[in-house]
Enzyme design. Structure first.
Site, PDB file in Angstrom:
ATOM      1  N   GLY A  45     136.790   3.588  18.374  1.00 10.62           N
ATOM      2  CA  GLY A  45     138.024   3.347  19.097  1.00 10.62           C
ATOM      3  C   GLY A  45     137.775   3.517  20.589  1.00 10.62           C
ATOM      4  O   GLY A  45     136.835   4.211  20.992  1.00 10.62           O
ATOM      5  N   GLN A  50     139.895   4.994  29.262  1.00 13.37           N
ATOM      6  CA  GLN A  50     138.513   5.499  29.190  1.00 13.37           C
ATOM      7  C   GLN A  50     137.532   4.659  29.991  1.00 13.37           C
ATOM      8  O   GLN A  50     136.408   5.099  30.249  1.00 13.37           O
ATOM      9  CB  GLN A  50     138.042   5.569  27.731  1.00 13.37           C
ATOM     10  CG  GLN A  50     138.708   6.688  26.944  1.00 13.37           C
ATOM     11  CD  GLN A  50     138.212   6.706  25.518  1.00 13.37           C
ATOM     12  OE1 GLN A  50     138.657   5.926  24.700  1.00 13.37           O
ATOM     13  NE2 GLN A  50     137.256   7.577  25.230  1.00 13.37           N
ATOM     14  N   CYS A  89     135.087  11.990  20.411  1.00 12.07           N
ATOM     15  CA  CYS A  89     135.646  11.085  21.413  1.00 12.07           C
ATOM     16  C   CYS A  89     134.514  10.669  22.341  1.00 12.07           C
ATOM     17  O   CYS A  89     133.693  11.509  22.725  1.00 12.07           O
ATOM     18  CB  CYS A  89     136.730  11.819  22.208  1.00 12.07           C
ATOM     19  SG  CYS A  89     137.448  10.833  23.535  1.00 12.07           S
ATOM     20  N   LEU A  90     134.479   9.395  22.704  1.00 13.11           N
ATOM     21  CA  LEU A  90     133.404   8.922  23.589  1.00 13.11           C
ATOM     22  C   LEU A  90     133.461   9.600  24.960  1.00 13.11           C
ATOM     23  O   LEU A  90     132.464   9.640  25.667  1.00 13.11           O
ATOM     24  CB  LEU A  90     133.478   7.402  23.752  1.00 13.11           C
ATOM     25  CG  LEU A  90     133.154   6.580  22.492  1.00 13.11           C
ATOM     26  CD1 LEU A  90     133.389   5.098  22.755  1.00 13.11           C
ATOM     27  CD2 LEU A  90     131.721   6.810  22.031  1.00 13.11           C
ATOM     28  N   HIS A 131     144.786   8.892  18.046  1.00 13.54           N
ATOM     29  CA  HIS A 131     143.864   9.361  19.090  1.00 13.54           C
ATOM     30  C   HIS A 131     143.924   8.436  20.311  1.00 13.54           C
ATOM     31  O   HIS A 131     143.996   8.905  21.453  1.00 13.54           O
ATOM     32  CB  HIS A 131     142.450   9.406  18.485  1.00 13.54           C
ATOM     33  CG  HIS A 131     141.364   9.794  19.424  1.00 13.54           C
ATOM     34  ND1 HIS A 131     140.586  10.925  19.239  1.00 13.54           N
ATOM     35  CD2 HIS A 131     140.888   9.213  20.561  1.00 13.54           C
ATOM     36  CE1 HIS A 131     139.697  11.004  20.218  1.00 13.54           C
ATOM     37  NE2 HIS A 131     139.852   9.977  21.028  1.00 13.54           N
ATOM     38  N   GLU A 132     143.892   7.124  20.061  1.00 18.86           N
ATOM     39  CA  GLU A 132     143.880   6.170  21.180  1.00 18.86           C
ATOM     40  C   GLU A 132     145.223   6.157  21.912  1.00 18.86           C
ATOM     41  O   GLU A 132     145.266   6.049  23.142  1.00 18.86           O
ATOM     42  CB  GLU A 132     143.511   4.760  20.701  1.00 18.86           C
ATOM     43  CG  GLU A 132     142.155   4.636  19.999  1.00 18.86           C
ATOM     44  CD  GLU A 132     141.015   5.347  20.709  1.00 18.86           C
ATOM     45  OE1 GLU A 132     141.013   5.428  21.957  1.00 18.86           O
ATOM     46  OE2 GLU A 132     140.117   5.849  20.011  1.00 18.86           O
ATOM     47  N   HIS A 135     145.268   8.922  24.296  1.00 22.79           N
ATOM     48  CA  HIS A 135     144.544   8.597  25.539  1.00 22.79           C
ATOM     49  C   HIS A 135     145.461   7.899  26.539  1.00 22.79           C
ATOM     50  O   HIS A 135     145.409   8.174  27.739  1.00 22.79           O
ATOM     51  CB  HIS A 135     143.374   7.648  25.254  1.00 22.79           C
ATOM     52  CG  HIS A 135     142.086   8.338  24.925  1.00 22.79           C
ATOM     53  ND1 HIS A 135     141.476   9.231  25.777  1.00 22.79           N
ATOM     54  CD2 HIS A 135     141.287   8.257  23.836  1.00 22.79           C
ATOM     55  CE1 HIS A 135     140.352   9.658  25.220  1.00 22.79           C
ATOM     56  NE2 HIS A 135     140.210   9.095  24.038  1.00 22.79           N
TER      57      HIS A 135
HETATM   58 NI    NI Z   1     138.751   9.325  22.614  1.00 20.10          NI
END
Ligand code: NI
Length: 163
Positions: A45, A50, A89-90, A131-132, A135
């Site tokens: 995701g 991000q 998470c990235l 989660h997204e 963000h």
């Molecule tokens: Ni994330």
């Protein structure tokens, strides 16, 4: 084109994204770049914030249907149940936090052709969608961490913030 993924400590991750008014060529380009970025990072995701763009756009891998969902101006129409699982998470490389999320969600959003769609998701995809959307509101996995988890990951978190 692959974009630089913003890492914890970067202020942009705390900002709230705005709805997309026109799904134009710039948005198409953003989505293409986000796909390249997510694939290259091996993520499931990615939210526009991000990559430093404050637009309500996210991608989520739908493994069951072997596709990547592109959601523009996403809304959660319904949530149900509760489930705790570990999340990465990235923007937080090598950090994993246990988070309670709804186990089922109904997502309403626009696709790249400005067409509204509705998806019912459960399990990992439901988690990813929540989660997204977090963000896009400047909310991060660390906000769910217990004091013990924050202590456990302190060194890594400090390292990320220094970068
Ligand atoms: Ni994330």
């Amino acid at each position: 084109m692959k974009q630089r993924i913003r890492i914890y400590g970067d202020e942009v991750l705390r900002k709230t994204a705005s709805d997309v008014k026109n799904i134009d060529r710039n948005i198409a380009k953003l989505i293409k770049n986000m796909r390249d970025t997510m694939k290259s990072a091996g993520g499931i995701g990615l939210a526009a914030t991000q990559v430093g763009v404050l637009a309500n756009v996210f991608l989520a891998l739908d493994k069951d249907r072997d596709r990547i969902i592109t959601a523009i101006n996403p809304r959660l129409e319904d949530i149900n149940g509760k489930e705790i699982d570990v999340e990465g998470c990235l923007s937080f490389p090598e950090i994993y936090i246990y988070i309670e999320r709804a186990s089922k969600v109904v997502l309403k959003a626009l696709d790249e052709q400005s067409k509204e769609f509705i998806i019912e998701a459960k399990g990992l995809l439901a988690r990813c969608i929540q989660h997204e959307i977090d963000h896009l509101h400047g909310r991060l996995i660390i906000d769910y961490a217990s004091d013990a988890e924050k202590e456990f990951w302190k060194e890594k978190l400090d390292q990320l913030q220094k970068k």
